[in-house]
Design a protein around this motif. Sequence first.
Motif, mmCIF file in Angstrom:
data_model
loop_
_atom_site.group_PDB
_atom_site.id
_atom_site.type_symbol
_atom_site.label_atom_id
_atom_site.label_comp_id
_atom_site.label_asym_id
_atom_site.label_seq_id
_atom_site.Cartn_x
_atom_site.Cartn_y
_atom_site.Cartn_z
ATOM 1 N N CYS A 225 73.951 -49.134 -10.221
ATOM 2 C CA CYS A 225 73.744 -49.370 -11.650
ATOM 3 C C CYS A 225 75.079 -49.670 -12.296
ATOM 4 C CB CYS A 225 73.063 -48.170 -12.317
ATOM 5 S SG CYS A 225 74.082 -46.693 -12.344
ATOM 6 N N THR A 226 75.011 -50.246 -13.490
ATOM 7 C CA THR A 226 76.238 -50.523 -14.230
ATOM 8 C C THR A 226 76.737 -49.212 -14.848
ATOM 9 O OG1 THR A 226 75.079 -50.883 -16.299
ATOM 10 C CG2 THR A 226 75.352 -52.811 -14.879
ATOM 11 N N GLU A 227 77.906 -49.281 -15.453
ATOM 12 C CA GLU A 227 78.438 -48.084 -16.104
ATOM 13 C C GLU A 227 77.496 -47.565 -17.181
ATOM 14 O OE1 GLU A 227 82.861 -47.785 -16.878
ATOM 15 O OE2 GLU A 227 82.620 -49.899 -16.342
ATOM 16 N N LYS A 228 76.683 -48.511 -17.726
ATOM 17 C CA LYS A 228 75.733 -48.099 -18.774
ATOM 18 C C LYS A 228 74.420 -47.596 -18.186
ATOM 19 C CE LYS A 228 77.412 -51.158 -22.355
ATOM 20 N NZ LYS A 228 77.325 -52.554 -22.758
ATOM 21 N N GLY A 229 74.322 -47.594 -16.856
ATOM 22 C CA GLY A 229 73.110 -47.065 -16.222
ATOM 23 C C GLY A 229 72.007 -48.088 -15.998
ATOM 24 N N ILE A 230 72.324 -49.377 -16.163
ATOM 25 C CA ILE A 230 71.306 -50.418 -15.927
ATOM 26 C C ILE A 230 71.262 -50.732 -14.425
ATOM 27 C CG2 ILE A 230 70.566 -52.767 -16.529
ATOM 28 C CD1 ILE A 230 71.049 -51.205 -19.069
ATOM 29 N N ILE A 231 70.040 -50.771 -13.882
ATOM 30 C CA ILE A 231 69.882 -51.010 -12.430
ATOM 31 C C ILE A 231 70.396 -52.399 -12.032
ATOM 32 C CG2 ILE A 231 68.154 -51.385 -10.603
ATOM 33 C CD1 ILE A 231 68.085 -48.541 -11.212
ATOM 34 N N THR A 232 71.153 -52.433 -10.941
ATOM 35 C CA THR A 232 71.616 -53.715 -10.378
ATOM 36 C C THR A 232 71.242 -53.732 -8.894
ATOM 37 O OG1 THR A 232 73.726 -52.638 -9.927
ATOM 38 C CG2 THR A 232 73.629 -54.047 -11.878
ATOM 39 N N THR A 233 71.230 -54.939 -8.299
ATOM 40 C CA THR A 233 71.074 -55.000 -6.837
ATOM 41 C C THR A 233 72.282 -55.718 -6.233
ATOM 42 O OG1 THR A 233 69.754 -57.015 -6.915
ATOM 43 C CG2 THR A 233 68.547 -54.932 -6.889
ATOM 44 N N LEU A 234 72.474 -55.462 -4.939
ATOM 45 C CA LEU A 234 73.733 -55.844 -4.286
ATOM 46 C C LEU A 234 73.633 -57.124 -3.465
ATOM 47 C CD1 LEU A 234 74.538 -52.238 -2.968
ATOM 48 C CD2 LEU A 234 75.350 -53.275 -5.084
ATOM 49 N N ASP B 242 66.055 -57.434 -11.174
ATOM 50 C CA ASP B 242 66.677 -56.389 -10.350
ATOM 51 C C ASP B 242 65.857 -55.106 -10.372
ATOM 52 O OD1 ASP B 242 68.726 -57.722 -9.243
ATOM 53 O OD2 ASP B 242 70.341 -56.785 -10.400
ATOM 54 N N TYR B 243 65.366 -54.773 -11.550
ATOM 55 C CA TYR B 243 64.558 -53.559 -11.654
ATOM 56 C C TYR B 243 63.311 -53.694 -10.768
ATOM 57 C CZ TYR B 243 61.915 -49.745 -13.781
ATOM 58 O OH TYR B 243 61.193 -48.604 -13.962
ATOM 59 N N ILE B 244 62.660 -54.865 -10.847
ATOM 60 C CA ILE B 244 61.439 -55.087 -10.054
ATOM 61 C C ILE B 244 61.739 -55.024 -8.554
ATOM 62 C CG2 ILE B 244 59.703 -56.841 -9.419
ATOM 63 C CD1 ILE B 244 59.827 -57.734 -12.420
ATOM 64 N N VAL B 245 62.777 -55.747 -8.105
ATOM 65 C CA VAL B 245 62.993 -55.813 -6.652
ATOM 66 C C VAL B 245 63.492 -54.480 -6.074
ATOM 67 C CG1 VAL B 245 63.326 -58.305 -6.606
ATOM 68 C CG2 VAL B 245 65.326 -56.825 -6.747
ATOM 69 N N SER B 246 63.991 -53.598 -6.941
ATOM 70 C CA SER B 246 64.455 -52.308 -6.428
ATOM 71 C C SER B 246 63.288 -51.394 -6.025
ATOM 72 C CB SER B 246 65.331 -51.599 -7.479
ATOM 73 O OG SER B 246 64.530 -51.113 -8.543
ATOM 74 N N PHE B 247 62.063 -51.784 -6.382
ATOM 75 C CA PHE B 247 60.920 -50.920 -6.075
ATOM 76 C C PHE B 247 60.661 -50.780 -4.579
ATOM 77 C CE2 PHE B 247 60.143 -50.797 -10.528
ATOM 78 C CZ PHE B 247 59.465 -49.596 -10.714
ATOM 79 N N GLY B 248 61.032 -51.770 -3.794
ATOM 80 C CA GLY B 248 60.835 -51.671 -2.341
ATOM 81 C C GLY B 248 61.524 -50.430 -1.794
ATOM 82 N N GLU B 249 62.763 -50.237 -2.191
ATOM 83 C CA GLU B 249 63.543 -49.096 -1.717
ATOM 84 C C GLU B 249 63.070 -47.797 -2.386
ATOM 85 O OE1 GLU B 249 64.749 -52.094 -1.808
ATOM 86 O OE2 GLU B 249 65.859 -52.304 0.066
ATOM 87 N N ARG B 250 62.626 -47.881 -3.643
ATOM 88 C CA ARG B 250 62.127 -46.668 -4.310
ATOM 89 C C ARG B 250 60.950 -46.076 -3.545
ATOM 90 N NH1 ARG B 250 63.869 -46.477 -9.637
ATOM 91 N NH2 ARG B 250 64.949 -48.411 -10.079
ATOM 92 N N LEU B 251 60.117 -46.986 -3.004
ATOM 93 C CA LEU B 251 58.927 -46.517 -2.288
ATOM 94 C C LEU B 251 59.288 -46.041 -0.876
ATOM 95 C CD1 LEU B 251 56.551 -49.436 -3.373
ATOM 96 C CD2 LEU B 251 56.445 -47.086 -4.201
ATOM 97 N N SER B 252 60.040 -46.852 -0.147
ATOM 98 C CA SER B 252 60.313 -46.501 1.262
ATOM 99 C C SER B 252 61.138 -45.212 1.369
ATOM 100 C CB SER B 252 61.046 -47.644 1.955
ATOM 101 O OG SER B 252 62.325 -47.812 1.384
ATOM 102 N N ALA B 253 62.112 -45.053 0.467
ATOM 103 C CA ALA B 253 62.986 -43.878 0.573
ATOM 104 C C ALA B 253 62.209 -42.589 0.322
ATOM 105 C CB ALA B 253 64.150 -44.005 -0.415
ATOM 106 N N ALA B 254 61.230 -42.658 -0.586
ATOM 107 C CA ALA B 254 60.432 -41.460 -0.869
ATOM 108 C C ALA B 254 59.668 -41.037 0.393
ATOM 109 C CB ALA B 254 59.458 -41.736 -2.014
#
Length: 466
Positions: free
Chosen positions: A196-205, A121-133
């Motif tokens: 992210c979870t309540e503990k702050g761990i990245i999740t994807t939908l 999940d952390y890895i695949v979230s990078f697509g959005e991290r880059l495009s949104a910036a």
Amino acid sequence: MRLLMKFGGTSVGDGERMRRVAEIVAISRREGNELAVVVSAMTGVTDQLIRMANEVSSSTKTIPLDPFIESLRERHIKALMIAAPDHMGSVGPLLDERLESLKNILTAVFNLSELTSRSRDYIVSFGERLSAAILCAALKQQGIPSVLLGGCEAGIITTPNHGDALALPMSESRIKKKIVPLISTCVPVIMGYMGCTEKGIITTLGRSGSDYSATIVGAGMDADEIWIWTDVDGVMTSDPRLIKNARVVPSISYLEAMELSYFGAKVLHPRSLEPAMRKDIPIRVKNTFNPTFTGTLVSREGHVDRRVVKAVTIIEKVALVNITGVQMIGRPGVARTIFAALSEKDVNVMMISQGSSEANISLIIEEAHLENALEALSSVQKYGFFREVTSDPDVVAIAVVGAGMAGIPGIAGRIFTALGNAGINIIMISQGSSEVNISFVVKTAEGKRTLQILHDEFHLSEAFHD
Ligand code: ADP
Ligand code: ASP
Ligand code: MG
């Protein structure tokens, strides 16, 4: 108006498109609207990330990461250069920093030879991290003050189901607290697909989950409307890639949209309807490449046209599982045992049909789950509930959708007569109790023809009337 606008991957596929999106947002803001934006990864990037994550975790040979990272860098820097040239100096290094983190985590996965659902999940979230910036910078380039937010920062708190997480109710108040004060002074650009979870761990939908991010945020900020910008003119009577004379449906209900998306209309994520429906927020589906066109309005009513059938859809990559055996007759708990075993193996059952003699249960599942399903069923076969399990991965599910079908006799008759006349064999039938859809299964080779025959039978290429 207070609007949440979501832009899909094709809408931000390159620098020109990013600029076009920024212009759409700028125009809307200048018209006096309050806006927040959710954005997907540039088209294809999520697929590339998933492929690379799988490759590094399973390969015994070192995979050269530099060319992969460099190709991502080139594409994103080029887009930044076109959409936000004045912000190269500040955002370029940010993209580099993110790409360096991506490389580090991929290296770690390779060294461990293990890809946990959490690191995936952390890895695949990078697509959005880059495009949104980039999109955030593109808005600034248009003179629109903008802030960049991760899904978690925006307030999306989810279950810990990595890869398919659900938003928790607490998200609503967090989003309100974070987003509402921002939109009076600027446009928040929120990374789609992640929370992210309540503990702050990245999740994807889940794949295509930015639509879901959009409605979660739209509901949280009490938007007047949620606009889903994509690459077609709206929700159409069928998949336009398969049916050339498919037409835009001007308005549909939440329920119809839910059935359509559940049964394969990729234009909306099935889960995305619920948050909007709960707060009665209309969703508009619009085309970034034809922005003045009204698109499709998804709302509670949804009835502009009186036609009974509004769309026909297809789900490919499914498999049929047949469970047969007289032992099932009259024995309570058999279905429960079967479904418990399937759910333990994470098999998602999409359609169910049971013969009235109870001697047969047919299921439609995702093709990727077939092996797990067969394993699950063989593990309960020892109880002697059923005699035999057979499967067929060479099938597709078709759904005919329309709220007007409810209570109108003869629709099923029309469907199956039209297909019978064309010599198409129906393998399994299932009707939801909502009566908003009739779904059935045919061989893969007959899928496209089935869609076209039904599209013609219900005159779906004809103009809708108000
Ligand atoms: P985005 O990148 O904007 O999220 P998607 O590719 O996820 O876009 O969804 C849009 C695509 O969905 C369209 O290009 C179209 O080919 C496909 N599609 C399938 N069925 C339908 C339908 N019934 N109506 C509209 N689009 C559909
Ligand atoms: N980027 C994600 C995907 O490709 C989410 C989305 O586009 O909605 O699935
Ligand atoms: Mg999508």
